[in-house]
Motif scaffolding. Structure first.
Motif, PDB file in Angstrom:
ATOM      1  N   ALA A   1      -3.762  15.568 -66.295  1.00  0.00           N
ATOM      2  CA  ALA A   1      -3.087  15.137 -65.146  1.00  0.00           C
ATOM      3  C   ALA A   1      -3.632  15.798 -64.032  1.00  0.00           C
ATOM      4  O   ALA A   1      -4.074  17.037 -64.033  1.00  0.00           O
ATOM      5  CB  ALA A   1      -1.442  15.513 -65.387  1.00  0.00           C
ATOM      6  N   MET A   2      -3.645  14.961 -62.999  1.00  0.00           N
ATOM      7  CA  MET A   2      -4.272  15.484 -61.887  1.00  0.00           C
ATOM      8  C   MET A   2      -3.876  14.687 -60.661  1.00  0.00           C
ATOM      9  O   MET A   2      -3.163  13.783 -60.493  1.00  0.00           O
ATOM     10  CB  MET A   2      -5.916  15.261 -62.004  1.00  0.00           C
ATOM     11  N   SER A   3      -4.205  15.260 -59.347  1.00  0.00           N
ATOM     12  CA  SER A   3      -4.023  14.751 -58.199  1.00  0.00           C
ATOM     13  C   SER A   3      -4.666  13.720 -57.869  1.00  0.00           C
ATOM     14  O   SER A   3      -5.744  13.458 -58.542  1.00  0.00           O
ATOM     15  CB  SER A   3      -3.864  15.888 -56.965  1.00  0.00           C
ATOM     16  N   LEU A   4      -4.544  12.657 -56.753  1.00  0.00           N
ATOM     17  CA  LEU A   4      -5.478  11.804 -56.324  1.00  0.00           C
ATOM     18  C   LEU A   4      -6.669  12.129 -56.111  1.00  0.00           C
ATOM     19  O   LEU A   4      -7.799  11.377 -56.245  1.00  0.00           O
ATOM     20  CB  LEU A   4      -4.998  10.973 -55.229  1.00  0.00           C
ATOM     21  N   ASP A   5      -6.829  13.304 -55.512  1.00  0.00           N
ATOM     22  CA  ASP A   5      -8.194  13.859 -55.204  1.00  0.00           C
ATOM     23  C   ASP A   5      -8.875  14.797 -56.197  1.00  0.00           C
ATOM     24  O   ASP A   5      -9.622  15.852 -55.953  1.00  0.00           O
ATOM     25  CB  ASP A   5      -8.194  14.717 -53.911  1.00  0.00           C
ATOM     26  N   GLY A   6      -8.130  14.732 -57.495  1.00  0.00           N
ATOM     27  CA  GLY A   6      -9.054  15.169 -58.653  1.00  0.00           C
ATOM     28  C   GLY A   6      -8.668  16.605 -58.978  1.00  0.00           C
ATOM     29  O   GLY A   6      -9.283  17.515 -59.727  1.00  0.00           O
ATOM     30  N   PHE A   7      -7.669  17.453 -58.387  1.00  0.00           N
ATOM     31  CA  PHE A   7      -7.275  18.776 -58.678  1.00  0.00           C
ATOM     32  C   PHE A   7      -6.221  18.737 -59.782  1.00  0.00           C
ATOM     33  O   PHE A   7      -5.266  18.068 -60.165  1.00  0.00           O
ATOM     34  CB  PHE A   7      -6.663  19.371 -57.503  1.00  0.00           C
TER      35      PHE A   7
ATOM     36  N   LEU B   1      -3.966  17.238 -52.613  1.00  0.00           N
ATOM     37  CA  LEU B   1      -3.831  18.482 -52.713  1.00  0.00           C
ATOM     38  C   LEU B   1      -4.859  19.006 -51.452  1.00  0.00           C
ATOM     39  O   LEU B   1      -4.511  20.170 -50.673  1.00  0.00           O
ATOM     40  CB  LEU B   1      -3.993  19.366 -53.787  1.00  0.00           C
ATOM     41  N   GLY B   2      -5.923  18.603 -51.247  1.00  0.00           N
ATOM     42  CA  GLY B   2      -6.763  18.796 -50.224  1.00  0.00           C
ATOM     43  C   GLY B   2      -7.172  20.545 -50.411  1.00  0.00           C
ATOM     44  O   GLY B   2      -7.370  20.965 -51.348  1.00  0.00           O
ATOM     45  N   GLU B   3      -6.850  20.979 -49.075  1.00  0.00           N
ATOM     46  CA  GLU B   3      -7.359  22.615 -49.357  1.00  0.00           C
ATOM     47  C   GLU B   3      -6.361  23.398 -49.975  1.00  0.00           C
ATOM     48  O   GLU B   3      -6.721  24.517 -50.379  1.00  0.00           O
ATOM     49  CB  GLU B   3      -7.372  22.898 -47.749  1.00  0.00           C
ATOM     50  N   ARG B   4      -5.322  22.893 -50.426  1.00  0.00           N
ATOM     51  CA  ARG B   4      -4.352  23.490 -51.370  1.00  0.00           C
ATOM     52  C   ARG B   4      -4.650  23.407 -52.658  1.00  0.00           C
ATOM     53  O   ARG B   4      -4.304  24.163 -53.781  1.00  0.00           O
ATOM     54  CB  ARG B   4      -2.877  23.119 -51.307  1.00  0.00           C
ATOM     55  N   GLY B   5      -5.826  22.710 -53.103  1.00  0.00           N
ATOM     56  CA  GLY B   5      -6.310  22.465 -54.415  1.00  0.00           C
ATOM     57  C   GLY B   5      -6.888  23.499 -55.110  1.00  0.00           C
ATOM     58  O   GLY B   5      -7.634  24.246 -54.461  1.00  0.00           O
TER      59      GLY B   5
END
Length: 222
Positions: free
Chosen positions: A11-17, A181-185
């Protein structure tokens, strides 16, 4: 002897985290998708994770549904699949849940890792696959010898990357959360390396459907 059919699941975020950098585990899925994963677990012969996932998530890797557990037992199988941990260093916590619930776990490690692994024979069987690393093909051969025909690899990113880059994956199951998540990833689904699943040899999309706000994507080897 054929190697097991390997399914990578995440399971991951849209940006792959796979997670963010907060101390608490980020929930990326929902109850309906958790139940789907439980059904996938019930249908395989073994579940594997890396040492990083043991430390970060402390999972038990058991089939949760009593009905599915009972169906497995009625067919002559254990209530939950064989559980495996991949750890080149052998640096594992004997108190982790995976080593203290259900049957013994198989730990695939290196010769060096086997020397220092703190697990006793009651909680785990330690298998050295090469001198310094985990040789995935040796591990898969060992699983095949144990009767494993279908293997579910649940993470994390290091083990996903290893299996995919070694071209040992037959199916990828991705539950994609509707945010970035961006920089929170934190941990990623995969890390930078060379992959055979390239634009010249893509995976085949076998299924795409919504599970609430989650998008399930299932890809298979072409």
């Amino acid at each position: 002897m054929e190697r097991p059919y390997v399914i990578v699941s995440a399971a991951m975020s849209l940006d792959g985290f796979l997670d963010d950098v907060a101390p608490e585990r980020l929930v990326l899925s929902n109850e309906a998708d958790f139940d789907r994963v439980d059904a996938v677990r019930a249908g395989v012969d073994a579940i594997a994770i890396g040492a990083g996932t043991v430390r970060a998530d402390n999972p038990r890797l058991l089939v949760r549904s009593p009905e599915r557990r009972a169906m497995r037992e009625a067919s002559g199988r254990a209530a939950s699949p064989l559980r495996a941990v991949f750890s080149p260093s052998g640096d594992l916590d004997p108190e982790a849940h995976v080593f203290n619930s259900g049957d013994r776990v198989v730990v695939y490690t290196s010769v060096i890792g086997a020397r220092v692994c703190p697990l006793d024979s009651a909680s785990a069987e330690v298998v050295a696959t090469s001198e310094e690393e985990v040789d995935l093909e040796v591990a898969l051969d060992d699983m095949a010898a144990r009767g494993v025909e279908r293997l579910l690899v649940e993470g994390g990113g290091v083990i996903h990357t290893a299996f995919l880059s070694a071209d040992l994956v037959d199916e990828v199951n991705l539950a994609v959360a509707p945010f970035l998540l961006g920089e929170r990833g934190g941990a990623r689904f995969v890390y930078e390396t060379g992959f055979p699943q390239s634009p010249e040899r893509p995976l085949r999309l076998a299924e795409a459907r919504a599970i609430g706000e989650i998008a399930l994507l299932v890809y298979r080897r072409t």
